[in-house]
Design a protein around this motif. Structure first.
Motif, PDB file in Angstrom:
ATOM      1  N   MET A   1       0.519  -1.010   0.006  1.00  0.00           N
ATOM      2  CA  MET A   1       0.222   0.221  -0.243  1.00  0.00           C
ATOM      3  C   MET A   1       0.829   1.037  -0.052  1.00  0.00           C
ATOM      4  O   MET A   1       0.484   1.889  -0.465  1.00  0.00           O
ATOM      5  N   THR A   2       1.789   1.290   0.620  1.00  0.00           N
ATOM      6  CA  THR A   2       2.707   2.454   0.933  1.00  0.00           C
ATOM      7  C   THR A   2       3.419   2.669  -0.836  1.00  0.00           C
ATOM      8  O   THR A   2       3.794   3.931  -0.626  1.00  0.00           O
ATOM      9  N   ILE A   3       3.760   1.501  -1.604  1.00  0.00           N
ATOM     10  CA  ILE A   3       4.348   2.064  -3.393  1.00  0.00           C
ATOM     11  C   ILE A   3       3.487   2.491  -3.991  1.00  0.00           C
ATOM     12  O   ILE A   3       3.834   3.516  -3.904  1.00  0.00           O
ATOM     13  N   LEU A   4       1.771   3.052  -3.605  1.00  0.00           N
ATOM     14  CA  LEU A   4       1.000   3.729  -4.276  1.00  0.00           C
ATOM     15  C   LEU A   4       1.646   5.057  -4.045  1.00  0.00           C
ATOM     16  O   LEU A   4       1.410   5.887  -4.660  1.00  0.00           O
ATOM     17  N   TYR A   5       1.931   5.745  -2.648  1.00  0.00           N
ATOM     18  CA  TYR A   5       1.948   6.811  -2.310  1.00  0.00           C
ATOM     19  C   TYR A   5       3.445   7.399  -2.979  1.00  0.00           C
ATOM     20  O   TYR A   5       3.792   8.041  -2.980  1.00  0.00           O
ATOM     21  N   ILE A   6       4.439   6.535  -3.960  1.00  0.00           N
ATOM     22  CA  ILE A   6       5.611   6.704  -4.495  1.00  0.00           C
ATOM     23  C   ILE A   6       4.628   6.770  -6.026  1.00  0.00           C
ATOM     24  O   ILE A   6       5.220   7.625  -6.457  1.00  0.00           O
ATOM     25  N   LEU A   7       4.127   5.356  -6.550  1.00  0.00           N
ATOM     26  CA  LEU A   7       4.335   5.330  -7.680  1.00  0.00           C
ATOM     27  C   LEU A   7       2.833   6.331  -8.181  1.00  0.00           C
ATOM     28  O   LEU A   7       2.985   7.343  -9.459  1.00  0.00           O
ATOM     29  N   PRO A   9       2.462   9.736  -7.217  1.00  0.00           N
ATOM     30  CA  PRO A   9       3.375  11.627  -8.401  1.00  0.00           C
ATOM     31  C   PRO A   9       3.694  10.830  -9.090  1.00  0.00           C
ATOM     32  O   PRO A   9       4.506  11.908  -9.817  1.00  0.00           O
ATOM     33  N   ILE A  10       4.752   9.383  -9.291  1.00  0.00           N
ATOM     34  CA  ILE A  10       5.604   9.269 -10.263  1.00  0.00           C
ATOM     35  C   ILE A  10       4.919   9.197 -11.295  1.00  0.00           C
ATOM     36  O   ILE A  10       5.285   9.861 -12.901  1.00  0.00           O
ATOM     37  N   ALA A  11       3.266   8.591 -11.253  1.00  0.00           N
ATOM     38  CA  ALA A  11       2.463   8.666 -13.198  1.00  0.00           C
ATOM     39  C   ALA A  11       2.297  10.166 -13.169  1.00  0.00           C
ATOM     40  O   ALA A  11       1.948  10.093 -14.546  1.00  0.00           O
ATOM     41  N   LEU A  12       1.653  10.483 -11.708  1.00  0.00           N
ATOM     42  CA  LEU A  12       1.291  12.315 -12.512  1.00  0.00           C
ATOM     43  C   LEU A  12       1.871  13.085 -12.872  1.00  0.00           C
ATOM     44  O   LEU A  12       2.320  14.012 -13.851  1.00  0.00           O
ATOM     45  N   PHE A  13       3.618  12.728 -12.470  1.00  0.00           N
ATOM     46  CA  PHE A  13       4.596  13.374 -13.315  1.00  0.00           C
ATOM     47  C   PHE A  13       4.430  13.445 -14.588  1.00  0.00           C
ATOM     48  O   PHE A  13       5.548  14.766 -15.607  1.00  0.00           O
ATOM     49  N   PHE A  14       4.603  12.158 -15.068  1.00  0.00           N
ATOM     50  CA  PHE A  14       4.950  11.794 -15.946  1.00  0.00           C
ATOM     51  C   PHE A  14       3.613  12.415 -17.542  1.00  0.00           C
ATOM     52  O   PHE A  14       3.734  12.170 -18.369  1.00  0.00           O
ATOM     53  N   VAL A  15       2.509  12.188 -16.340  1.00  0.00           N
ATOM     54  CA  VAL A  15       1.036  12.711 -17.281  1.00  0.00           C
ATOM     55  C   VAL A  15       1.350  14.457 -17.729  1.00  0.00           C
ATOM     56  O   VAL A  15       1.160  14.536 -18.784  1.00  0.00           O
TER      57      VAL A  15
END
Length: 72
Positions: A1-7, A9-15
């Motif tokens: 679940m904590t991996i979502l806190y990293i993934l 923001p990374i996905a939002l950055f790439f979008v």
């Protein structure tokens, strides 16, 4: 679940990066003429044909391709 806190923001950055690149391309008129390059390849009008005045006449006799073959 904590991996979502990293993934997330990374996905939002790439979008947001992809949207920024797309808007830059539209703003700098990268999509104005999509067909010109395709037509340039097919219809290459800038190649000039040589003048017939400067060409030497062909004086060599025409030989058949099967003359003097050594077949064993």
């Amino acid at each position: 679940m904590t991996i979502l806190y990293i993934l997330i923001p990374i996905a939002l950055f790439f979008v947001s990066l992809a949207i920024a690149v797309f808007l830059w391309a539209v703003k700098t008129n990268q999509f104005d003429d999509l067909e010109r390059r395709g037509h340039d390849i097919l219809f290459d009008d800038d190649i000039k044909t040589p003048n017939k005045v400067h060409q030497k006449p062909h004086t060599d006799p025409i030989k058949s391709s099967n003359v003097d073959h050594d077949r064993t």
